[in-house]
Design an enzyme around this catalytic site. Structure first.
Site, PDB file in Angstrom:
ATOM      1  CB  ILE A   1     -48.348 -15.588  20.403  1.00  4.22           C
ATOM      2  CG1 ILE A   1     -49.762 -15.220  19.932  1.00  4.22           C
ATOM      3  CG2 ILE A   1     -47.949 -16.963  19.869  1.00  4.22           C
ATOM      4  CD1 ILE A   1     -49.898 -15.067  18.424  1.00  4.22           C
ATOM      5  N   GLY A   2     -45.887 -15.526  22.441  1.00  2.20           N
ATOM      6  CA  GLY A   2     -44.636 -16.120  22.914  1.00  2.20           C
ATOM      7  C   GLY A   2     -44.711 -16.517  24.377  1.00  2.20           C
TER       8      GLY A   2
ATOM      9  N   GLY B   1     -39.188 -13.517  21.800  1.00  2.00           N
ATOM     10  CA  GLY B   1     -40.374 -12.732  22.155  1.00  2.00           C
ATOM     11  C   GLY B   1     -41.193 -13.436  23.222  1.00  2.00           C
ATOM     12  CB  ALA B   2     -40.118 -15.890  25.718  1.00  2.00           C
TER      13      ALA B   2
ATOM     14  CB  SER C   1     -45.369  -9.738  25.364  1.00  2.00           C
ATOM     15  OG  SER C   1     -46.594  -9.049  25.125  1.00  2.00           O
TER      16      SER C   1
ATOM     17  CE1 TYR D   1     -47.081  -7.851  12.449  1.00  2.00           C
ATOM     18  CE2 TYR D   1     -49.178  -7.996  11.276  1.00  2.00           C
ATOM     19  CZ  TYR D   1     -48.269  -8.510  12.191  1.00  2.00           C
ATOM     20  OH  TYR D   1     -48.559  -9.698  12.828  1.00  2.00           O
TER      21      TYR D   1
END
Length: 349
Positions: free
Chosen positions: A20-21, A15-16, A18, A157
């Protein structure tokens, strides 16, 4: 357990592209780590890798949906080939769905669990297989404050993050029992100023927002990289994460009643849902944005986190403050006693 300093590490981040990633990838590269970037958006990955290398960092990328175990294994193999292995794996990829549980199709719930839980399971098994074959390392799973303190309108979630917590805790115990030098950490951020609500699927009659207060994604990235170099069982990002977790644990009905009273206000942006609204549940729409589009007040720092990261200095400051307060109190008491004695002496004369 000894973990390498960042400048000696290779770090894999899912998830890099967007939120936090993305923030973590940029900060890790800035601090000298080699980064393997994993996400679904090839263009965004290529642009990010080029950006990092143009700034003097080292980066590579692999296109993979974390629900696809074979694609994720190929990404791991690429990191091993290009960086001679890796030292930290960060399971960050995830998403959400806004809506009352009875209004959301089950197939969407299943897809969310495929990403949020099974993506973590896939990544963890691949990472542990590699890390236990070398000198160990760090596995970092991104949970949430809702791992402990669920919210209405994001029921599945919250359920997925509860599952991530249970999985992470169980895996940690097994690895410790087997004597593997692998640090397993659960990161639990509070509401963070990222494109999270924009990328979530929405079944509400209004555009959702993250409940206040919001914290900067740099705080989450800082926590993740701290845990890549310091073994930690869990790390709450932002004081509200710790507060909400404690409130839900110790006063569950009070916590629930508060959320019931603000169910359609606390996560309501006041904006209409746009036509043809895109989301990231089945397809990627990441745009290399660390923060959300909506202008909101954001806490750029956290006193709780400063204390967590620097416990010695916090202890020194607290001790110094206590001594100062005691000294001031003693002086006031001595002054009052002197005045009293003076008054009594004058009266006896």
């Amino acid at each position: 357990m000894n973990l390498k300093s960042l400048e000696k590490q290779s770090i894999v981040i899912t998830g890099a592209t967007s939120g936090i990633g993305l923030t973590t990838a940029r900060l890790a590269a800035e601090k000298g780590a080699k980064v393997m970037l994993i996400a679904r958006n090839e263009k965004a990955l290529r642009d990010l890798a080029d950006e990092i290398m143009a700034g003097g960092g080292q980066a590579s990328y692999a296109v993979a949906d974390v629900t696809d175990q074979s694609a994720l294994q190929a990404a791991s193999d690429k990191a091993i080939d290009e960086f001679d292995g890796y030292d930290t794996w960060v399971n960050n990829a995830g998403g959400s769905i806004y809506g009352r549980i009875m209004d959301v199709p089950v197939e969407d719930f299943r897809r969310l669990f495929e990403t949020n839980l099974w993506g973590v399971v896939n990544g963890s098994k691949i990472a542990v297989e590699h890390l236990r074959s070398k000198a160990g390392g760090a596995l970092i799973n991104i949970g949430s404050e809702v791992s402990d303190a669920p919210l209405p309108l994001q029921g599945l979630y919250a359920a997925s993050k509860h599952a991530v917590k249970g999985f992470t805790d169980s895996l940690r115990m097994e690895l410790e029992a087997d004597g593997f030098p692998i640090s397993v950490t659960l990161i639990q951020p509070t509401a963070t100023d990222t494109p999270f609500p924009e990328n979530a699927r929405n079944y509400l009659p209004y555009e959702p927002k993250l409940p206040p207060p919001l914290y900067a994604p740099e705080l989450a990235a800082e926590a993740i990289l701290h845990c890549a170099t310091h073994p930690e069982r869990e790390f709450f990002v932002g004081g509200m994460a710790k507060f909400n977790s404690a409130l839900a644990l110790h006063l569950p009905r009070f916590y629930e009643k508060i959320n019931e009273s603000v169910i359609d206000s606390r996560q309501n942006s006041g904006r209409k849902v746009p036509d043809k609204r895109a989301d990231g549940l089945y397809e990627t729409h990441s745009e290399l944005r660390q923060r959300g589009k909506e202008e909101r007040f954001v806490f750029e720092n956290s006193l709780y986190q400063r204390a967590k990261l620097h416990p010695f200095m916090t202890g020194v400051l607290l001790a110094g403050g206590t001594l100062w307060a005691v000294s001031r109190t003693k002086k006031r008491n001595d002054s009052a006693r002197a005045k009293l004695e003076k008054g009594m002496t004058a009266a006896l004369k």
